[in-house]
Design an enzyme around this catalytic site. Structure first.
Site, PDB file in Angstrom:
ATOM      1  N   GLU A  44       0.867  -1.167   0.000  1.00 18.37           N
ATOM      2  CA  GLU A  44       0.000   0.000   0.000  1.00 18.37           C
ATOM      3  C   GLU A  44       0.911   1.226   0.000  1.00 18.37           C
ATOM      4  O   GLU A  44       1.789   1.336   0.866  1.00 18.37           O
ATOM      5  CB  GLU A  44      -0.899   0.002   1.245  1.00 18.37           C
ATOM      6  CG  GLU A  44      -1.848   1.179   1.209  1.00 18.37           C
ATOM      7  CD  GLU A  44      -2.772   1.278   2.419  1.00 18.37           C
ATOM      8  OE1 GLU A  44      -2.711   0.406   3.317  1.00 18.37           O
ATOM      9  OE2 GLU A  44      -3.540   2.255   2.452  1.00 18.37           O
ATOM     10  N   ARG A 270       5.195 -12.689   9.972  1.00 13.46           N
ATOM     11  CA  ARG A 270       5.927 -11.501   9.592  1.00 13.46           C
ATOM     12  C   ARG A 270       7.273 -11.457  10.313  1.00 13.46           C
ATOM     13  O   ARG A 270       7.478 -12.103  11.331  1.00 13.46           O
ATOM     14  CB  ARG A 270       5.126 -10.219   9.809  1.00 13.46           C
ATOM     15  CG  ARG A 270       4.500 -10.041  11.161  1.00 13.46           C
ATOM     16  CD  ARG A 270       3.401  -8.977  11.131  1.00 13.46           C
ATOM     17  NE  ARG A 270       3.878  -7.661  10.764  1.00 13.46           N
ATOM     18  CZ  ARG A 270       3.305  -6.900   9.837  1.00 13.46           C
ATOM     19  NH1 ARG A 270       2.254  -7.335   9.168  1.00 13.46           N
ATOM     20  NH2 ARG A 270       3.772  -5.713   9.570  1.00 13.46           N
ATOM     21  N   LYS A 280       4.409   0.519   9.573  1.00 14.98           N
ATOM     22  CA  LYS A 280       4.378   1.794   8.847  1.00 14.98           C
ATOM     23  C   LYS A 280       3.703   2.887   9.661  1.00 14.98           C
ATOM     24  O   LYS A 280       4.066   4.050   9.557  1.00 14.98           O
ATOM     25  CB  LYS A 280       3.658   1.607   7.516  1.00 14.98           C
ATOM     26  CG  LYS A 280       4.608   1.263   6.388  1.00 14.98           C
ATOM     27  CD  LYS A 280       3.924   1.364   5.046  1.00 14.98           C
ATOM     28  CE  LYS A 280       3.043   0.177   4.798  1.00 14.98           C
ATOM     29  NZ  LYS A 280       2.497   0.103   3.450  1.00 14.98           N
TER      30      LYS A 280
HETATM   31  P1  ATP Z   1       2.784  -2.333   8.199  1.00  7.73           P
HETATM   32  O1  ATP Z   1       2.245  -3.351   9.145  1.00  7.73           O
HETATM   33  O2  ATP Z   1       4.216  -1.981   8.402  1.00  7.73           O
HETATM   34  O3  ATP Z   1       1.914  -1.111   8.092  1.00  7.73           O
HETATM   35  P2  ATP Z   1       1.539  -3.415   5.939  1.00  7.73           P
HETATM   36  O4  ATP Z   1       1.307  -4.870   5.979  1.00  7.73           O
HETATM   37  O5  ATP Z   1       0.367  -2.545   6.216  1.00  7.73           O
HETATM   38  O6  ATP Z   1       2.774  -3.055   6.806  1.00  7.73           O
HETATM   39  P3  ATP Z   1       1.656  -3.324   3.119  1.00  7.73           P
HETATM   40  O7  ATP Z   1       2.146  -2.247   2.234  1.00  7.73           O
HETATM   41  O8  ATP Z   1       0.225  -3.648   3.115  1.00  7.73           O
HETATM   42  O9  ATP Z   1       2.128  -2.945   4.568  1.00  7.73           O
HETATM   43  O10 ATP Z   1       2.536  -4.638   2.928  1.00  7.73           O
HETATM   44  C1  ATP Z   1       2.859  -5.197   1.690  1.00  7.73           C
HETATM   45  C2  ATP Z   1       3.214  -6.634   1.917  1.00  7.73           C
HETATM   46  O11 ATP Z   1       4.323  -6.740   2.784  1.00  7.73           O
HETATM   47  C3  ATP Z   1       2.064  -7.403   2.539  1.00  7.73           C
HETATM   48  O12 ATP Z   1       1.908  -8.617   1.842  1.00  7.73           O
HETATM   49  C4  ATP Z   1       2.518  -7.628   3.936  1.00  7.73           C
HETATM   50  O13 ATP Z   1       2.004  -8.832   4.434  1.00  7.73           O
HETATM   51  C5  ATP Z   1       4.037  -7.673   3.802  1.00  7.73           C
HETATM   52  N1  ATP Z   1       4.690  -7.280   5.047  1.00  7.73           N
HETATM   53  C6  ATP Z   1       4.503  -6.145   5.757  1.00  7.73           C
HETATM   54  N2  ATP Z   1       5.227  -6.161   6.885  1.00  7.73           N
HETATM   55  C7  ATP Z   1       5.910  -7.330   6.901  1.00  7.73           C
HETATM   56  C8  ATP Z   1       6.826  -7.944   7.813  1.00  7.73           C
HETATM   57  N3  ATP Z   1       7.203  -7.350   8.943  1.00  7.73           N
HETATM   58  N4  ATP Z   1       7.321  -9.171   7.499  1.00  7.73           N
HETATM   59  C9  ATP Z   1       6.970  -9.765   6.364  1.00  7.73           C
HETATM   60  N5  ATP Z   1       6.118  -9.251   5.460  1.00  7.73           N
HETATM   61  C10 ATP Z   1       5.574  -8.047   5.719  1.00  7.73           C
HETATM   62 MG    MG Z   2      -1.353  -3.536   4.878  1.00  5.03          MG
END
Ligand code: ATP
Ligand code: MG
Length: 568
Positions: A44, A270, A280
């Site tokens: 995102e 994760r 984020k």
């Molecule tokens: P955050 O929790 O930091 O806000 P998010 O999951 O909202 O991260 P996205 O941009 O939606 O951020 O993530 C893109 C991809 O990266 C998703 O498939 C998510 O599952 C993966 N991802 C995010 N954080 C991690 C992590 N700590 N370890 C592994 N994969 C991750």
């Molecule tokens: Mg997300």
């Protein structure tokens, strides 16, 4: 040499390990359930990518590479309130920097807005979605709890024609933000809360970075994500564990919509790292409130921050490869990450000399004005990197920490009456010290042994310490930014207030450092080892008139020690 890293190739440890996701892909290919694997990385664009995202990128792009498939980069841009073009651009740059290529497969969920809208109409016509204008708080209360069923909205049984008309009017902009939503009609008593008539569309009168003002209703993540996967014929939609409870909804949409493909979702744990925040939301707060200088502050766990700090992409790939992919949540030791960085840099980074806290040393039996050129080794790991000339003279600077006036015998460096080796140069013996009015040592008076040129005594006599140094005749002043962990505790936020856990000493700025002249021309992005100190790179803030270096990582390696002690 203090560096205890063993020589290894930069990509060691990135060999595709087996894990449950790769096992599934392999089995699906063998059974013919899928003809070719198609994965996607779906960020995102509401912030910069961080080390956790690197795990997801390496997994999705890595699987596509290993199994001869492809991986899409898809921006999950369904919430224009938080999304910006700056984030889209940084994500593209970061994925490329990490070493992956989506080729022509760059997509945006917003490309599918029209299709998603049509499919919502399909659900309405099938009696599986309805417009609800129950006020948000009431709607929330009616969802029930984990132990209590929710209750049906009074508008749940509105007729198809009315729903279609209201949904059309939502799109046409006839209602203000929050006036109503489109919900799926599933089951308000479902044990899984995600199935209690989830929201598909909400009204947001906000311009979108790509679609401008074309839309004032936007699909939710749950509705957009799986359908985007289906449109792109993704075979394995790999995400993190927090989406496990969303999978029944993911499957429900796929089962009830005229989608062109049937992707499946798989979840993995994760990445978490001690002393590090990979969220984020929190990272956004750190930037917004000025706790760091920006998204690319070298203390940030963002890929932009780590790149600016000097971390090579190969180290990130090696690290996430070694962490592996599992379903059980765990926290990885920060020392393991730093170890991966050293392992790459030990092989790739040339050696240079720099003195962080200089102390002047005068060689009394060296003629005034005489300068001698000596040979310094560029890389003990790589003889092909050759040697470079370094000037040596009567006045040099050593590290303040390398001198102690009243030293215990286990102190192997310089003190009055003791002899040490100056690297690539000569043996010197400290004869006396000069102090300032406060009694602080400001200068060492030494003598050298001309027979020890290059660093060995012909009579075989040994010294216990070898010091790095810079020559006063041509050393260049520099600022060095030494970074410590951004958070002071291994589990930031566990005490309740994450901001209270910020490390007040996360940045130490050292001014008046002295570096060898070759470093004045070090290009931004190249990392060198400052002998006996650690790995450093020029910061983009650096100018020829005012050099600035970032400390990537120190040499001390607590992870190697942990590993060595567990081997015994
Ligand atoms: P955050 O929790 O930091 O806000 P998010 O999951 O909202 O991260 P996205 O941009 O939606 O951020 O993530 C893109 C991809 O990266 C998703 O498939 C998510 O599952 C993966 N991802 C995010 N954080 C991690 C992590 N700590 N370890 C592994 N994969 C991750
Ligand atoms: Mg997300």
């Amino acid at each position: 040499m203090v560096d205890s890293d063993s020589p290894t190739t930069p990509e060691a440890g990135t060999a595709p390990g087996r894990d449950f996701v790769r096992d599934i892909v392999q089995a699906d290919l063998e059974s013919g359930r899928v003809a070719a694997v198609v994965t996607r990385f779906p960020p995102e664009p509401n912030g910069y990518l961080h080390i956790g995202h690197a795990k997801s990128i390496c997994l999705n792009f890595g699987i596509a590479q290993e199994f001869g498939g492809r991986c899409h980069l898809r921006f999950d841009d369904t919430n224009p309130v938080k999304e910006e073009q700056e984030f889209i651009d940084s994500i593209r740059q970061d994925v490329r920097w990490l070493g992956f290529d989506w080729g022509e497969h760059l997509y945006y969920a917003s490309d599918y807005f029209e299709t998603l809208y049509q499919w919502a109409g399909h659900l309405i016509r099938a009696g599986l979605a309805y417009v609800d204008d129950t006020p948000p708080e009431e709607m929330r209360a009616m969802r029930g709890t984990l132990t209590e069923a929710g209750s049906n909205s009074p508008q749940r049984d509105r007729g198809v024609a009315d729903n279609l008309e209201l949904f059309r009017r939502m799109r046409a902009g006839e209602f203000p933000n929050g006036a109503c939503v489109l919900r799926a009609k599933i089951d308000m008593a479902a044990g899984n809360m995600n199935l209690r008539d989830p929201v598909l569309y909400r009204i947001l009168h906000t311009a979108h970075p790509r679609t401008g003002t074309d839309w004032c209703i936007y699909p939710t993540y749950d509705y957009a994500h799986g359908q985007s996967d289906a449109i792109e014929a993704i075979t394995h939609s790999i995400c993190t564990l927090e989406f496990e409870d969303h999978r029944p909804l993911y499957d429900w949409f796929i089962a009830h919509l005229p989608v062109p493909a049937r992707p499946r979702q798989y979840e993995f744990a994760r990445l978490n790292i001690t002393y590090t925040v990979l969220s984020k939301r929190i990272l956004t707060t750190l930037v917004r409130d000025g706790h760091v200088s920006g998204w690319d502050d070298p203390r940030m766990p963002t890929l932009a921050g780590q790149r600016r700090r000097g971390v090579p992409a190969a180290a990130l790939r090696a690290f996430v490869g070694r962490v592996g992919v599992a379903r059980a949540a765990s926290v990885v030791d920060l020392a393991m990450y730093e170890h991966a960085i050293r392992e790459v840099l030990n092989v790739t980074a040339p050696r240079r000399m720099a003195v962080l806290r200089p102390l002047k040393l005068v060689i009394e039996n060296w003629e005034e004005g005489r300068i001698e050129s000596l040979e310094a080794v560029n890389s003990p790991e790589n003889p092909a990197a050759g040697i470079r000339p370094v000037n040596f003279g009567r006045e040099i600077h050593i590290e303040r920490d390398d001198f102690m006036e009243h030293a215990p015998s286990r102190f192997h460096r310089l003190s009055p009456g003791r002899e040490v080796r100056l690297r690539y140069a000569y043996f010197v013996t400290c004869r006396s010290v000069v102090k300032d009015a406060q009694g602080e040592v400001v200068e060492l008076r030494c003598t050298y042994d001309p027979a020890t040129r290059g660093g060995d005594a012909p009579d075989g006599r040994k010294v216990r310490g070898t010091l790095h140094w810079v020559a006063a005749c041509d050393a260049v002043p520099a600022e060095i930014r030494a970074y410590n962990t951004l958070f002071a505790r291994p589990d930031p936020g566990a005490g309740g207030d994450i901001m209270a856990d910020l490390n007040p000493n996360s940045l130490e700025v050292l001014t008046g450092c002295l570096v060898e002249p070759a470093l004045a021309a070090l290009p931004v992005g190249e990392v060198v080892q400052f002998e006996r100190q650690g790995y450093f790179c020029a910061d983009p803030d650096s100018t020829p008139a005012a050099l600035v270096f970032n400390r990537t990582v120190v040499l001390r390696d607590s992870w190697a020690k942990v590993q060595a002690s567990t081997k015994d």
